[in-house]
Design a protein around this motif. Structure first.
Motif, mmCIF file in Angstrom:
data_model
loop_
_atom_site.group_PDB
_atom_site.id
_atom_site.type_symbol
_atom_site.label_atom_id
_atom_site.label_comp_id
_atom_site.label_asym_id
_atom_site.label_seq_id
_atom_site.Cartn_x
_atom_site.Cartn_y
_atom_site.Cartn_z
ATOM 1 N N PRO A 88 0.824 -0.846 -0.376
ATOM 2 C CA PRO A 88 -0.121 -0.343 -0.306
ATOM 3 C C PRO A 88 0.772 1.290 -0.107
ATOM 4 O O PRO A 88 1.561 1.063 0.587
ATOM 5 N N ARG A 89 0.846 2.087 -1.004
ATOM 6 C CA ARG A 89 1.222 3.566 -1.003
ATOM 7 C C ARG A 89 1.135 4.705 0.518
ATOM 8 O O ARG A 89 1.984 4.564 0.682
ATOM 9 N N ALA A 90 0.397 4.195 1.170
ATOM 10 C CA ALA A 90 0.225 5.306 2.750
ATOM 11 C C ALA A 90 1.469 4.066 3.108
ATOM 12 O O ALA A 90 1.951 4.887 3.859
ATOM 13 N N ASP A 91 1.460 3.078 3.125
ATOM 14 C CA ASP A 91 2.954 2.523 4.229
ATOM 15 C C ASP A 91 4.038 2.961 3.359
ATOM 16 O O ASP A 91 5.241 2.970 4.076
ATOM 17 N N ASP A 93 4.592 6.069 1.795
ATOM 18 C CA ASP A 93 4.834 7.149 2.352
ATOM 19 C C ASP A 93 5.317 7.035 4.017
ATOM 20 O O ASP A 93 6.018 7.544 3.863
ATOM 21 N N ALA A 94 5.144 5.827 4.473
ATOM 22 C CA ALA A 94 5.202 5.904 5.943
ATOM 23 C C ALA A 94 6.482 6.627 6.176
ATOM 24 O O ALA A 94 7.329 6.668 7.040
ATOM 25 N N TRP A 95 7.115 4.949 5.619
ATOM 26 C CA TRP A 95 8.977 4.982 5.893
ATOM 27 C C TRP A 95 9.293 5.837 4.770
ATOM 28 O O TRP A 95 10.770 5.952 5.475
ATOM 29 N N ALA A 96 9.032 6.189 4.011
ATOM 30 C CA ALA A 96 9.364 7.544 3.410
ATOM 31 C C ALA A 96 9.734 8.757 4.845
ATOM 32 O O ALA A 96 10.466 9.479 4.560
ATOM 33 N N ALA A 97 8.637 9.366 5.102
ATOM 34 C CA ALA A 97 8.200 10.069 6.552
ATOM 35 C C ALA A 97 9.671 9.538 7.058
ATOM 36 O O ALA A 97 9.932 10.992 7.987
ATOM 37 N N ASP A 98 9.950 8.606 8.030
ATOM 38 C CA ASP A 98 10.934 8.163 8.768
ATOM 39 C C ASP A 98 11.632 6.937 8.265
ATOM 40 O O ASP A 98 11.871 5.517 9.210
ATOM 41 N N MET A 99 11.998 6.548 7.651
ATOM 42 C CA MET A 99 13.805 5.863 6.917
ATOM 43 C C MET A 99 14.219 5.302 8.306
ATOM 44 O O MET A 99 14.752 4.283 7.480
#
Length: 171
Positions: A88-91, A93-99
């Motif tokens: 899922p894109r949201a997942d 994006d969540a990783w990209a926000a806090d790698m």
């Protein structure tokens, strides 16, 4: 201390699939191609991730390989062996926000991996050959430069990897 890092040969996995700690084999021709291209000094201890894509190469280089689980690639939890475009894109994006702290698929985070790589690096006593993964190589490079685990994780997370299969990196 001189470290020669070797990325494993290309594993047997379809393009576009997320794999980290999944224990994948390597096609024999990929293994042979990598062995033929390597020019490593003799007499250095060889450390290897226990994952087959590294361990098979290491075993062909020496009978005296030291396998260390801390060298394994990051575990992507439920994302392991899933096509990247099915996550899922949201997942993503969540990783990209806090790698550094996000745990993709509920698996490891980059900080945890950096801590285990730092512990491995700090125990080394001298020059060595290390058969490992692209993520491991990026973190070892950061530790070798003197960075603490949190900075190692941040640097590795912010740097796109361009480490070809079977390539070497000398630190």
């Amino acid at each position: 201390m001189k470290l020669i890092l070797v990325r494993h040969p290309q594993p047997l996995v379809a393009p576009g699939v997320c794999y980290g700690s999944t224990d994948l084999a390597v096609a024999p021709e990929q293994l042979e191609r990598t062995l033929a291209a390597l020019q490593l000094p003799a007499g250095l201890p060889i450390y290897s991730s226990p994952l087959r894509r590294c361990a098979e190469l290491a075993a062909r280089l020496s009978a005296d390989v030291i396998h260390d689980a801390r060298l394994a690639e990051m575990h992507f939890g439920a994302w392991e062996m899933q096509p990247w475009d099915a996550i899922p894109r949201a997942d993503i994006d969540a990783w990209a926000a806090d790698m550094v702290h996000y745990r993709p698929g509920g698996g490891d985070n980059v900080l945890h991996m950096a801590e285990r790589i730092a512990a491995f690096h700090d125990e080394l006593k001298g020059d060595a050959i290390i058969i490992c993964h692209a993520g491991t190589m990026r973190l070892l490079r950061a530790r070798h430069a003197g960075l603490p685990p949190a900075e190692m994780a941040l640097q590795a997370a912010q740097t796109a990897h361009q480490i070809p299969y079977g390539s070497t990196l000398t630190l």
